[in-house]
Design an enzyme around this catalytic site. Structure first.
Site, PDB file in Angstrom:
ATOM      1  N   LYS A  38       0.842  -1.206   0.000  1.00  0.00           N
ATOM      2  CA  LYS A  38       0.000   0.000   0.000  1.00  0.00           C
ATOM      3  C   LYS A  38       0.876   1.256   0.000  1.00  0.00           C
ATOM      4  O   LYS A  38       2.080   1.184   0.295  1.00  0.00           O
ATOM      5  CB  LYS A  38      -0.907  -0.011   1.236  1.00  0.00           C
ATOM      6  N   ARG A 136     -10.246  -0.335  15.368  1.00  0.00           N
ATOM      7  CA  ARG A 136     -10.101   0.497  14.189  1.00  0.00           C
ATOM      8  C   ARG A 136     -11.095   0.009  13.139  1.00  0.00           C
ATOM      9  O   ARG A 136     -12.099   0.660  12.893  1.00  0.00           O
ATOM     10  CB  ARG A 136      -8.654   0.422  13.696  1.00  0.00           C
ATOM     11  N   TYR A 264      12.399  31.958   5.795  1.00  0.00           N
ATOM     12  CA  TYR A 264      11.140  32.651   6.046  1.00  0.00           C
ATOM     13  C   TYR A 264      10.968  32.993   7.516  1.00  0.00           C
ATOM     14  O   TYR A 264      11.337  32.211   8.396  1.00  0.00           O
ATOM     15  CB  TYR A 264       9.968  31.786   5.619  1.00  0.00           C
ATOM     16  N   MET A 313       8.743  25.325   0.838  1.00  0.00           N
ATOM     17  CA  MET A 313       8.041  24.365  -0.011  1.00  0.00           C
ATOM     18  C   MET A 313       9.022  23.538  -0.839  1.00  0.00           C
ATOM     19  O   MET A 313       8.874  22.322  -0.953  1.00  0.00           O
ATOM     20  CB  MET A 313       7.061  25.084  -0.947  1.00  0.00           C
TER      21      MET A 313
HETATM   22  C1  LIG Z   1      -0.265  -1.708   6.947  1.00  0.00           C
HETATM   23  C2  LIG Z   1      -0.744  -3.005   7.508  1.00  0.00           C
HETATM   24  C3  LIG Z   1       0.149  -4.087   7.706  1.00  0.00           C
HETATM   25  C4  LIG Z   1       1.648  -3.943   7.572  1.00  0.00           C
HETATM   26  O1  LIG Z   1       2.200  -3.555   8.795  1.00  0.00           O
HETATM   27  P1  LIG Z   1       3.791  -3.369   8.987  1.00  0.00           P
HETATM   28  O2  LIG Z   1       3.932  -2.910  10.382  1.00  0.00           O
HETATM   29  O3  LIG Z   1       4.205  -2.334   7.998  1.00  0.00           O
HETATM   30  O4  LIG Z   1       4.412  -4.694   8.709  1.00  0.00           O
HETATM   31  C5  LIG Z   1      -0.382  -5.302   8.083  1.00  0.00           C
HETATM   32  N1  LIG Z   1      -1.712  -5.456   8.300  1.00  0.00           N
HETATM   33  C6  LIG Z   1      -2.589  -4.441   8.163  1.00  0.00           C
HETATM   34  C7  LIG Z   1      -4.040  -4.673   8.442  1.00  0.00           C
HETATM   35  C8  LIG Z   1      -2.138  -3.181   7.780  1.00  0.00           C
HETATM   36  O5  LIG Z   1      -2.999  -2.167   7.667  1.00  0.00           O
END
Ligand SMILES: *Cc1c(COP(=O)(O)O)cnc(C)c1O
Length: 369
Positions: A38, A136, A264, A313
């Site tokens: 991701k 979550r 700045y 920036m």
């Molecule tokens: C992002 C994520 C992972 C990966 O976690 P890491 O700590 O980067 O290995 C695994 N499971 C879920 C549900 C995630 O959202």
């Protein structure tokens, strides 16, 4: 290597392979491995990383959103792709691109079932996510009856896996909490299996889970940060190799007189003669303003230079008063030294954040393909 010439994120595929083999060495041979790609493979290059992982023999990919999965499919990735956080609006596309949703609530299950029916699906693979303490995303334990009732005799969907996520896998002070999560997950999945009449495969561990709770690897693990070279632990970091190295160059050197200021809002005021170097990267490249005012440090010719004044920036200024350097010299923002973890810590954040923050404006160069 010749000078990079501009701000560049180097992505080392040998390091990726090393990290994968290290993580695999912590697991039983038959445990499946899901590579989390991701957020552009944690800010690197999602398609390149996924292709490499495919050749290394991973079993699964995960992305957060449907559009990320579509990018992988369009690049020719054939392995199953779990979408961790799909949105209802994208369910049609999700099916068209053969992506596999995480179903995490009665509402999402019902909506997905409708779309699958609409599109004439049979045994479409889905993954059921349970909340065991992170609070979550996820079904609750008392949703098991609902899930079983809605999916047991439905031809449209087939539960491929059940999973959960640890809240504090990297924190050994929370060991008893993590163990409770693991026990809860075992109990829920057993109950679901009985009510469904079949046994989807199970997974719970992220990178730190693989390191700290290998006994809970079940049939698959999900690793992200470890593949990219970080393990939320100094000792583990020492055995992993950073995949991403962010480098830049010195655009200009300035000599600052006492009482002059830099940047700045005149945020940095010098009390004596100083030399500063201006670097071509700023908050639009992912170096947030919290790295300014002597928090962040970069490495130039083997020495550390602190970021002075406010992050702009497109630029930052660093103090090179005690460093022998010239315009055009190379600068390491993070990589081996400082590591992304150390660089992030200087601004009170974590490797995950700085890695995923590097914006698309920064050139990516693949090394050791
Ligand atoms: C992002 C994520 C992972 C990966 O976690 P890491 O700590 O980067 O290995 C695994 N499971 C879920 C549900 C995630 O959202």
């Amino acid at each position: 290597m010749n000078s990079i010439g501009e701000t560049t994120l180097l992505i080392d595929l040998n390091a990726l392979e090393h990290n994968y083999r290290f993580l695999k060495s912590k697991l039983a041979q038959e445990t499946k491995f899901l590579a989390v790609v991701k957020a552009f493979a944690y800010g690197s290059d999602m398609v390149t990383v996924a292709k490499k992982m495919e050749t290394l023999g991973v079993d699964y990919f995960a992305v957060a959103y449907v559009k990320e999965g579509i990018l992988l499919r369009n690049a020719g990735i054939k392995l199953p792709i779990l979408v961790l956080h799909p949105q209802h609006i994208n369910f049609h596309e999700l099916i068209e691109y053969s992506l596999e949703p995480s179903l995490y609530s009665p509402k999402i299950l019902k909506l997905f079932l409708e779309v699958a029916k609409d599109k004439g699906q049979t045994a479409y693979p889905v993954h059921v996510k349970f909340n065991t303490g992170l609070n979550r995303l996820g079904f609750w334990e008392n949703d098991v009856d609902y899930i079983a009732e809605h999916l047991r005799d439905r031809k449209e969907l087939k539960i491929i896996s059940v999973f959960s996520h640890l809240a504090a896998s990297e924190d050994t002070n929370e060991k008893s909490f993590s163990l409770t999560q693991i026990e809860t997950f075992k109990k829920i999945s057993k109950e679901l299996n009985q009510k469904l009449g079949y046994a989807p495969f199970r997974h719970m561990l992220n990178t730190s889970g693989i390191i700290n709770y290998p006994e809970a690897q079940f049939e698959m693990v999900r690793s992200g940060i470890g593949l990219y070279g970080y393990g939320n632990d100094k000792a583990i970091d020492g055995q992993l190799k950073p995949v991403a190295t962010l480098k830049t160059i010195i655009s200009q050197i300035h000599k600052i007189e006492p009482n002059e200021s830099v940047g700045y809002n005149r945020a940095f005021k010098s009390d004596h003669y100083r030399t500063t170097a201006t670097l071509p990267l700023g908050h639009a490249d992912g170096i947030g303003r919290h790295y300014g005012n002597q928090k962040g440090h970069v490495r130039i010719n083997g020495k550390y230079a602190s970021v002075i004044g406010n992050v702009c920036m497109d630029m930052i200024m660093v103090d090179v008063t005690d460093i022998d350097c010239k315009e055009g010299d190379e600068v390491v923002v993070f990589g081996q030294n400082p590591s992304a973890e150390d660089f992030a810590a200087s601004a009170n954040t974590i490797s995950y954040e700085i890695l995923t923050a590097i914006s698309p404006r920064v050139k990516r160069v693949i090394i050791n393909p």
